[in-house]
Design a protein around this motif. Structure first.
Motif, mmCIF file in Angstrom:
data_model
loop_
_atom_site.group_PDB
_atom_site.id
_atom_site.type_symbol
_atom_site.label_atom_id
_atom_site.label_comp_id
_atom_site.label_asym_id
_atom_site.label_seq_id
_atom_site.Cartn_x
_atom_site.Cartn_y
_atom_site.Cartn_z
ATOM 1 N N LEU A 64 -22.151 -13.905 0.821
ATOM 2 C CA LEU A 64 -23.529 -13.959 0.311
ATOM 3 C C LEU A 64 -23.702 -15.056 -0.722
ATOM 4 C CD1 LEU A 64 -24.097 -10.100 -0.095
ATOM 5 C CD2 LEU A 64 -24.668 -11.546 1.868
ATOM 6 N N GLY A 65 -22.631 -15.395 -1.432
ATOM 7 C CA GLY A 65 -22.702 -16.419 -2.466
ATOM 8 C C GLY A 65 -21.323 -16.630 -3.040
ATOM 9 N N LEU A 66 -21.172 -17.693 -3.852
ATOM 10 C CA LEU A 66 -19.854 -17.984 -4.432
ATOM 11 C C LEU A 66 -19.743 -17.522 -5.884
ATOM 12 C CD1 LEU A 66 -18.791 -21.423 -2.915
ATOM 13 C CD2 LEU A 66 -18.392 -19.109 -2.079
ATOM 14 N N GLU A 67 -20.791 -16.951 -6.439
ATOM 15 C CA GLU A 67 -20.677 -16.404 -7.795
ATOM 16 C C GLU A 67 -19.716 -15.211 -7.747
ATOM 17 O OE1 GLU A 67 -24.319 -15.126 -9.613
ATOM 18 O OE2 GLU A 67 -23.336 -14.822 -11.569
ATOM 19 N N GLY A 68 -18.597 -15.315 -8.454
ATOM 20 C CA GLY A 68 -17.613 -14.239 -8.478
ATOM 21 C C GLY A 68 -16.761 -14.141 -7.222
ATOM 22 N N TYR A 69 -16.890 -15.095 -6.313
ATOM 23 C CA TYR A 69 -16.118 -15.048 -5.062
ATOM 24 C C TYR A 69 -14.662 -15.402 -5.374
ATOM 25 C CZ TYR A 69 -15.668 -15.115 0.007
ATOM 26 O OH TYR A 69 -15.338 -14.814 1.310
ATOM 27 N N PRO A 70 -13.695 -14.657 -4.809
ATOM 28 C CA PRO A 70 -12.294 -14.885 -5.187
ATOM 29 C C PRO A 70 -11.799 -16.294 -4.823
ATOM 30 C CG PRO A 70 -12.550 -12.813 -3.963
ATOM 31 C CD PRO A 70 -13.852 -13.544 -3.861
ATOM 32 N N GLY A 71 -11.117 -16.941 -5.769
ATOM 33 C CA GLY A 71 -10.574 -18.281 -5.536
ATOM 34 C C GLY A 71 -9.574 -18.292 -4.390
ATOM 35 N N GLY B 133 -33.419 -19.531 -0.399
ATOM 36 C CA GLY B 133 -34.329 -20.104 -1.395
ATOM 37 C C GLY B 133 -33.587 -20.996 -2.371
ATOM 38 N N THR B 134 -33.866 -20.808 -3.667
ATOM 39 C CA THR B 134 -33.215 -21.637 -4.691
ATOM 40 C C THR B 134 -31.937 -20.977 -5.208
ATOM 41 O OG1 THR B 134 -34.597 -20.548 -6.347
ATOM 42 C CG2 THR B 134 -35.387 -22.658 -5.493
ATOM 43 N N HIS B 135 -31.447 -19.945 -4.509
ATOM 44 C CA HIS B 135 -30.306 -19.181 -5.028
ATOM 45 C C HIS B 135 -28.970 -19.817 -4.657
ATOM 46 C CE1 HIS B 135 -27.722 -15.340 -4.741
ATOM 47 N NE2 HIS B 135 -27.709 -15.753 -5.988
ATOM 48 N N GLU B 136 -28.456 -19.562 -3.460
ATOM 49 C CA GLU B 136 -27.115 -20.069 -3.105
ATOM 50 C C GLU B 136 -27.081 -20.605 -1.675
ATOM 51 O OE1 GLU B 136 -23.364 -19.207 -4.190
ATOM 52 O OE2 GLU B 136 -23.772 -17.738 -5.762
ATOM 53 N N HIS B 137 -26.118 -21.475 -1.435
ATOM 54 C CA HIS B 137 -25.848 -22.009 -0.099
ATOM 55 C C HIS B 137 -24.319 -22.108 -0.004
ATOM 56 C CE1 HIS B 137 -26.202 -24.071 3.612
ATOM 57 N NE2 HIS B 137 -26.999 -25.072 3.275
ATOM 58 N N PRO B 138 -23.653 -20.926 0.112
ATOM 59 C CA PRO B 138 -22.196 -20.924 -0.051
ATOM 60 C C PRO B 138 -21.439 -21.737 0.991
ATOM 61 C CG PRO B 138 -23.010 -18.764 0.698
ATOM 62 C CD PRO B 138 -24.204 -19.565 0.318
ATOM 63 N N THR B 139 -21.930 -21.772 2.243
ATOM 64 C CA THR B 139 -21.157 -22.515 3.253
ATOM 65 C C THR B 139 -21.252 -24.023 3.016
ATOM 66 O OG1 THR B 139 -22.955 -22.558 4.909
ATOM 67 C CG2 THR B 139 -21.482 -20.649 4.946
ATOM 68 N N SER C 42 -31.982 -26.252 -6.604
ATOM 69 C CA SER C 42 -30.930 -26.498 -5.628
ATOM 70 C C SER C 42 -29.951 -25.342 -5.486
ATOM 71 C CB SER C 42 -30.165 -27.769 -5.999
ATOM 72 O OG SER C 42 -29.097 -27.938 -5.102
ATOM 73 N N ARG C 43 -29.978 -24.702 -4.324
ATOM 74 C CA ARG C 43 -28.969 -23.682 -3.997
ATOM 75 C C ARG C 43 -27.612 -24.344 -3.769
ATOM 76 N NH1 ARG C 43 -32.712 -22.485 1.145
ATOM 77 N NH2 ARG C 43 -32.217 -24.252 2.465
ATOM 78 N N VAL C 44 -27.632 -25.616 -3.328
ATOM 79 C CA VAL C 44 -26.368 -26.343 -3.141
ATOM 80 C C VAL C 44 -25.670 -26.509 -4.492
ATOM 81 C CG1 VAL C 44 -25.336 -28.528 -2.407
ATOM 82 C CG2 VAL C 44 -27.243 -27.559 -1.109
ATOM 83 N N ALA C 45 -26.475 -26.862 -5.528
ATOM 84 C CA ALA C 45 -25.889 -27.056 -6.860
ATOM 85 C C ALA C 45 -25.265 -25.760 -7.357
ATOM 86 C CB ALA C 45 -26.958 -27.543 -7.834
ATOM 87 N N LEU C 46 -25.998 -24.660 -7.251
ATOM 88 C CA LEU C 46 -25.495 -23.403 -7.814
ATOM 89 C C LEU C 46 -24.211 -22.958 -7.104
ATOM 90 C CD1 LEU C 46 -26.243 -21.546 -10.105
ATOM 91 C CD2 LEU C 46 -27.525 -20.132 -8.503
ATOM 92 N N SER C 47 -24.187 -23.035 -5.788
ATOM 93 C CA SER C 47 -22.960 -22.631 -5.076
ATOM 94 C C SER C 47 -21.814 -23.583 -5.392
ATOM 95 C CB SER C 47 -23.206 -22.583 -3.560
ATOM 96 O OG SER C 47 -23.996 -21.462 -3.236
ATOM 97 N N ASN C 48 -22.098 -24.889 -5.496
ATOM 98 C CA ASN C 48 -21.040 -25.835 -5.866
ATOM 99 C C ASN C 48 -20.515 -25.546 -7.266
ATOM 100 O OD1 ASN C 48 -20.098 -28.499 -4.333
ATOM 101 N ND2 ASN C 48 -22.101 -27.895 -3.522
ATOM 102 N N ILE C 49 -21.410 -25.256 -8.196
ATOM 103 C CA ILE C 49 -20.970 -24.972 -9.571
ATOM 104 C C ILE C 49 -20.026 -23.772 -9.564
ATOM 105 C CG2 ILE C 49 -21.741 -24.109 -11.838
ATOM 106 C CD1 ILE C 49 -24.351 -25.798 -11.337
#
Ligand code: CP
Length: 310
Positions: free
Chosen positions: A8-15, A131-137, A167-174
């Motif tokens: 669903l997103g990379l926030e908190g996603y295991p490394g 939307g403006t949230h995440e784009h994890p892939t 940018s959802r790309v920015a947030l997932s990249n961060i």
């Protein structure tokens, strides 16, 4: 094979899971160089692509990834569906799942909608941009491309330039880059930088030339006029002069820097066409790695069978 059922997103996603996805993606990248670019890993698995928003790269690369893994794949387009007759999102998704599917890839303009979908259906859900949230892939394919170029992510210095706010790309990249030990500096007009930047553990500079001197790679973002109210970027010419990756600006810096862009690009605004087509960019490598990354994600989340050489 991965800790979480959905992506669903990379926030908190295991490394460790990001690393597994990238490592597996490099195996699938090798499959894409074969004369027959297809393996039977997801035979018998049915995946529905639910796109409520336009897409070129993400939709086609997911579809190609599914076909190259031998999954059965169905495309849903909101504009030609019974949503137009007033059917709810819940009824639409539950009716699709009743046809015995295994996974859904969803792009939707509303932040949080893939997570919302987990309340209605049991299938694996992969966020293809909410939307403006995440784009994890996208962030995973970006990290794979950095890995391909530099052989590591830990300690890399990445500048993310442009319209960070939308940018959802920015947030997932961060989130992804921080988890993997990279250093991130955001660069763009102050009114396009989110207020919660301090919570994200990244730096900010409004001086693009300083960021170019600091960074190993720049991820250049599109000005998303469709998500802005009026007046956030009053002059694209002025934007280009302060934050554009122009050929003059690149020539003035006597250093090697890798230029990335998730696409679609506004040539002549955030990036000059000559830079986009130049030797320093890895934009089309990102696109190819998008197919390999999405093969890896689908394979790992949909219980793919181990195949010789993969
Ligand atoms: N990078 C990206 O998400 O592009 P599309 O909108 O074309 O899928």
């Amino acid at each position: 094979m991965l800790e979480q059922k959905h992506l669903l997103g990379l926030e908190g996603y295991p490394g460790k899971d990001i690393q597994t996805i990238i490592d597996t993606a490099f195996n699938f990248r090798e499959v894409l160089d074969r004369p027959i670019k297809k393996v039977p890993s997801l035979q018998g698995v049915t995946i529905v692509n639910l796109f409520f928003e336009n897409s070129t790269r993400t939709r086609i690369s997911f579809e190609l990834a599914q076909k190259r893994l031998s999954a059965d794949t169905v495309n849903f387009s909101a504009s030609s569906s019974s949503l137009k007759k007033g059917e709810s999102f819940k009824d639409t998704s539950q009716n699709i799942e009743a046809m015995k599917i295994d996974a859904v890839v969803m792009r939707h303009p509303t932040p949080g909608s893939p997570k919302h979908l987990t309340n209605f259906i049991d299938s694996v859900i992969i966020n293809a941009g909410d939307g403006t949230h995440e784009h994890p892939t996208q962030a995973i394919l970006d990290m794979m491309s950095l890995y391909e170029k530099f052989g590591k992510l830990k300690g890399l210095r990445i500048g993310i330039v442009g319209d960070i706010m939308h940018s959802r790309v920015a947030l997932s990249n961060i989130h992804g880059l921080k988890t993997m030990g990279a250093k991130v500096t955001l660069c763009g007009p102050p009114n396009l930088i989110p207020e919660h930047i301090n919570d994200l553990g990244v730096s900010y500079s409004n001086n693009l030339d300083e960021v170019i001197e600091w960074a190993d790679a720049l991820n250049v973002l599109r000005i998303q006029k469709e998500r802005m109210g009026r007046g956030l970027v009053p002059s694209t010419r002025e934007y280009r002069s302060f934050f554009g990756i122009t050929s003059d600006r690149i020539k003035n810096h006597k250093k090697e820097i890798v230029i990335m862009h998730p696409g679609p690009m506004n040539r002549g605004v955030e990036i000059d066409g000559s830079v986009a087509d130049g030797d320093q960019t890895i934009i089309l490598d990102q696109v190819l790695n998008g197919v390999a990354s999405r093969m890896s994600i689908l394979y790992l989340l949909c219980g793919g069978k181990t195949v010789e050489g993969v």
